[in-house]
Design a protein around this motif. Structure first.
Motif: not given
Length: 921
Positions: A75-95
């Motif tokens: 999952l990659e989240a970005s917004f103008i004026g902010y550092q882009t955040t990246r998170k890796t998910y495996s075998d996710l139990k909850s949505n």
């Protein structure tokens, strides 16, 4: 039965399940302030970096994005004026991904400020977002001046239209600001605090609670403020005095501290400014077509702007905040208004009679109205837990007032041949109390999309009035003169409730069903006591023909089955409602009589939204609806307050059934700042509650007791068919780079088919309206700001009883607004408005020039203190003219307005930002 089969087929075709996929949800939050970030982008990518799905956060910083089938994803989240955040998910139990934190990027912000090219905005589904910095205005401009420069926006008086739809709500950072009053927010927010402007279709409270989109939306403007201005205070204090003892004093101060927002305002003046705003002084003028009958209905912190000239004293306060870690949102406001209105008006009315004949009615009136209004509104939204949530909205309103009026009316065969006339003097007083209370509760089950909710709405009304009428009437044919002295006491009360229970069930990730049952009742009691006396006799005696007492009940049951599909590009909502309504009315005086009606109807609804790409949005909707006759319309009680124009109700009225549709298309290219909007709407009404007008050819007794003079009119509501209308609006906007401005073209087409009865003969008025608008808004800078526009309208009016009669008319409104800061703190501003009328008649056809001019100085270095001299109506031509077309007559109205005066005004602009902000959760 054919209609039932057709509706059932439409519903079934729209109610199929298209897919069954799961959705991820969460929020994007600023690391430092813990504020949510509306408009942030979300990308779901594979481990190799391939984008699988994408989404963006809504006005609350929340997002929903499709869950990929792969076990591991990024999952990659970005917004103008902010550092882009990246998170890796495996075998996710909850949505539920919870809150995802973004950190500000000071280096990126600096680069954008110095070298970056300002983007016009972005498109996010139903939401169009524009960057405030891409549109240049004067430094002291309000949000309204900024918004009117944006494509697809049209502002007329106190009404704001976006993409052809009327704006019903303004939010600030996704939260209410000044209740549900768009004009108030537009006037009181300065551009200095604005980062972005969003235009969106906000869902109903029930839809936002349950997650089931019922298709009901309100065109909404969401103003996103700059982060650095969310802690501090801003506003204006102003005072002015002018010729003819004209004065203006008031102010509004807003305190922002994170989610907590407090506004305090006050206003006192005698120059016809009826609602809060220091810069909206053009409210002193009647500018013709849009101001003649008053511009708005009542909102939380405003009053309906009355025609004529008004002296106003008012105060108000507005409060919003969040509690319990942001789960509870509370907003409330209190408003008091005291107004004194003077109205002088002349009107000319042409009645359309059979056999190519006409009858004229001329009226002059001089009224004074004094009123006081108290209004208190509150709203609580509380997500008690992940499963439990409530919305509670209590409202109280109290009004009292007095009225005195002089009216002279005359019926004529032609301009020189009178038939009958009346001269009336009326004095009245009234007092009214209104209490409303709405409560909604929702419970979420463990399965996503499965909810149950219930809502209870109650309303109580009490209205008491006393009216005294003295009337002298004359018949020119017999030369008879008589008088009428009458006193009327009215006591009206009602209690209504509506209880609704709703259950939603997912049938796959993208589809959902809704079952709903609703019961409501409206109980009312109406007492009217009318007494009369002779001129020489001081004793009043009750008139049983005009007096009455009614008890009424309107019980309604409604069952509904609804379906929604929410795909990536296609969204569908459809429902089939079945309604049973029972009307039970008892006339208790004079003489007992019971009236009962039972109405049974299928009511289908269908809404479809299609987004083939990011820049294109198409929305189509159809809904049927019912409208029951009001208690007043059902009462066969005579109203003779104007003896030449008597009215009464009709106990035989049936329920009206309407079909309404709309289609909207939007295409925006943000790279070249070009935009295209089209809006089409229309409606067809079965059992249309129109008007039957009887014009007396000789003195006639109504109900064997009330005299209707020769030439006088008796009107009552009747059910008619073949009433329909259609409207379309097309706008196209693009930049004019050579002059640093934007051009907007607006084309309008409307057609109405309105039936009515005249002396028992059917007449249908066909009204074709053609309109073309053009506006140029500057994008030069803070020192020079201008807007110029013209709107031309041509109406073709035809009546079936007199097809050869030409009642066509043309009007054109042209306006220039100019601001120029020509040297240091000195500035000049003006607005020039030309109103052109052709085809209204010899007395009304004219070209009217209205001009205001300001010359002022802002004291350096902050320029917060301002002095200016203003001249109102420099050319001394101010007037207000209206043309009204109905099923039985065509009317031209002229209203007296404020005339030329000069005023010296001092204004202090409060701008104190940077205080430590509370978190917005």
């Amino acid at each position: 039965m054919d209609k039932i089969y057709l509706y059932t087929i439409i519903f079934l075709l729209s109610s199929f399940q298209l897919s069954a996929q799961q959705m991820l949800n969460g929020k994007i939050v600023d690391e430092e302030s813990q504020e949510t970030l509306p408009g942030a982008y979300i990308f779901i990518k594979s481990e190799s970096g391939e984008t699988l799905f994408n989404a963006y956060t809504d006005e609350n910083g929340a997002f929903k994005v499709q869950k990929p089938a792969v076990g591991t994803f990024v999952l990659e989240a970005s917004f103008i004026g902010y550092q882009t955040t990246r998170k890796t998910y495996s075998d996710l139990k909850s949505n539920n991904l919870g809150s995802i934190i973004l950190m500000q990027d000071a280096t990126q912000l600096q680069e954008i400020e110095v070298t970056g090219q300002i983007m016009t905005g972005e498109v996010k589904g139903d939401t169009v977002s524009f960057n405030a910095n891409a549109y240049k205005t004067r430094s002291q401009a309000s949000a309204g001046e900024l918004v009117r420069k944006m494509p697809g926006v049209r502002m007329t008086g106190g009404t704001i239209e976006v993409q052809g739809e009327t704006v019903g709500r303004v939010l600030v950072d996704g939260e209410p600001f000044f209740g549900d009053d768009p004009a108030m927010a537009m006037q009181n927010l300065p551009v200095a605090v604005i980062d972005k402007i969003e235009f969106l279709d906000q869902k109903s409270d029930q839809a936002r609670l349950t997650g089931f989109d019922d298709g009901e939306t309100i065109k909404t403007i969401n103003i996103i403020t700059k982060k650095e201005t969310r802690g501090g205070k801003f506003g204006q204090l102003f005072a002015g005095y002018g010729t003819d003892d004209n004065y203006l004093v008031g102010g509004a101060v807003h305190f922002f501290e994170g989610a907590q927002r407090i506004s305090v305002m006050g206003l006192s003046n005698n120059i016809n400014q009826q609602n809060f705003s220091a810069d909206d002084l053009t409210g002193a003028f009647g500018s013709g077509n849009d101001r003649g009958w008053g511009r708005r209905s009542s909102d939380d912190l405003t009053v309906r702007e009355l025609p004529g000239i008004t002296k106003t004293n008012s105060i108000g306060t507005n409060f919003t905040d969040k509690f319990d870690n942001g789960k509870a949102k509370f907003s409330g406001n209190y408003f008091f208004n005291d107004s004194q209105n003077r109205l002088q008006r002349t009107s000319e009315r042409d009645y359309i009679l059979p056999s190519d004949s006409l009858q004229l009615y001329d009226e002059n009136r001089n009224d004074e109205t004094n009123s006081q209004t108290h209004r208190l509104n509150m709203k609580l939204e509380y997500d008690i837990s992940e499963r439990h949530a409530i919305i509670w909205r209590p409202r109280v309103q109290y009004e009292k007032g007095t009225f005195s009026g002089l009216l002279t009316g005359r019926n004529l065969y032609d301009k020189q041949t009178p038939i009958s006339e009346t001269a009336n003097a009326t004095k009245s007083s009234n007092e009214a109390l209104r209490v409303d209370n709405d409560f909604t509760y929702r419970y979420k089950f463990g399965k996503v999309g499965r909810t149950i909710s219930t809502s209870i709405e109650t309303g109580w009304r009490e209205n008491n009035s006393e009216s005294n009428l003295v009337s002298v009437n004359r018949n020119y044919q017999s030369n008879n003169i008589d008088s009428l002295i009458q006193r009327t006491l009215s006591d009206n009360s009602s209690f209504q409730y509506e209880v609704e229970i709703e259950y939603t069930e997912p049938i796959g990730e993208k589809s959902q069903l809704r079952l709903e049952y609703e019961i409501g009742n409206d109980k009312s009691a109406n007492i009217q006591e009318v007494s009369q006396r002779e001129m020489e006799n001081p004793v009043f005696e009750m008139d049983s023909t005009l007096s009455n007492e009614f008890d009424n009940g309107y019980m309604r049951h409604e069952m509904s089955l609804g379906y929604q599909y929410a795909g990536d590009k296609l969204r569908i909502y459809s429902s089939m409602n079945y309604e049973i309504a029972n009307l039970d009315s008892d006339r208790l005086f004079p003489g007992y009589e019971n009236t009962q009606r039972t109405f049974k109807n299928f009511i289908p609804r269908l809404y479809l939204t299609y987004e083939p790409d990011k820049s294109t949005n198409i929305r189509i909707g159809y809904r049927a609806d019912t409208d029951a006759p009001s208690v007043r319309q059902l009462q066969d009680v005579i109203d003779n307050s104007n003896p030449l124009q008597i009215s009464m109700g009709n106990p035989a009225l049936e329920q009206e059934y309407s079909h309404r549709f709309f289609a909207r298309a939007r295409k925006i290219n943000l790279e070249n700042s070009k935009s295209f909007f089209m809006y089409l709407s229309g409606g067809l009404r079965e059992n249309f509650m129109g008007t039957s007008t009887y014009i007396a050819t000789q003195d006639t007794l109504i109900q064997n007791d009330v005299l209707l003079r020769q030439g006088g009119q008796l009107t009552l509501p009747v059910n008619l068919n073949n009433a329909w209308n259609a409207n379309t609006s097309i706008s196209f906007g693009f930049p004019l780079s050579f002059m640093k401005s934007n051009l907007n073209l607006d084309t309008r087409l409307s057609y109405s088919n309105q039936p009515g009865l005249i002396n028992n003969e059917l007449n249908t008025n066909h009204n074709l309206g053609l309109g073309q608008g053009l506006s140029i808004t500057s994008n030069v800078g803070e020192k020079l700001d201008f807007n110029i526009g013209t709107s031309a309208n041509y109406n073709i009016v035809r009546s079936t009883l007199q097809e050869d009669r030409d009642a066509n008319y043309y009007s054109q409104s042209t306006r220039l607004d100019l601001y120029y800061n020509f040297w240091k703190g000195f500035f000049f501003s003006t607005n020039v408005n030309n109103q052109l009328y052709i085809g209204l008649g010899e007395e009304f056809d004219q070209s009217i020039w209205l001009m205001n001019a300001d010359f002022g100085y802002r004291v350096p270095p902050s320029e917060n203190l301002e002095f200016k001299v203003t001249v109102f109506d420099l050319l001394n031509q101010n007037t207000s003219i209206n043309r009204n077309v109905t099923d039985v007559y065509i009317e031209t109205v002229r209203t007296d307005v404020l005339q030329q005066f000069f005023m010296l005004t001092m204004t202090y602009n409060i701008r104190a930002f940077g205080a430590a902000a509370k978190p917005e959760y």
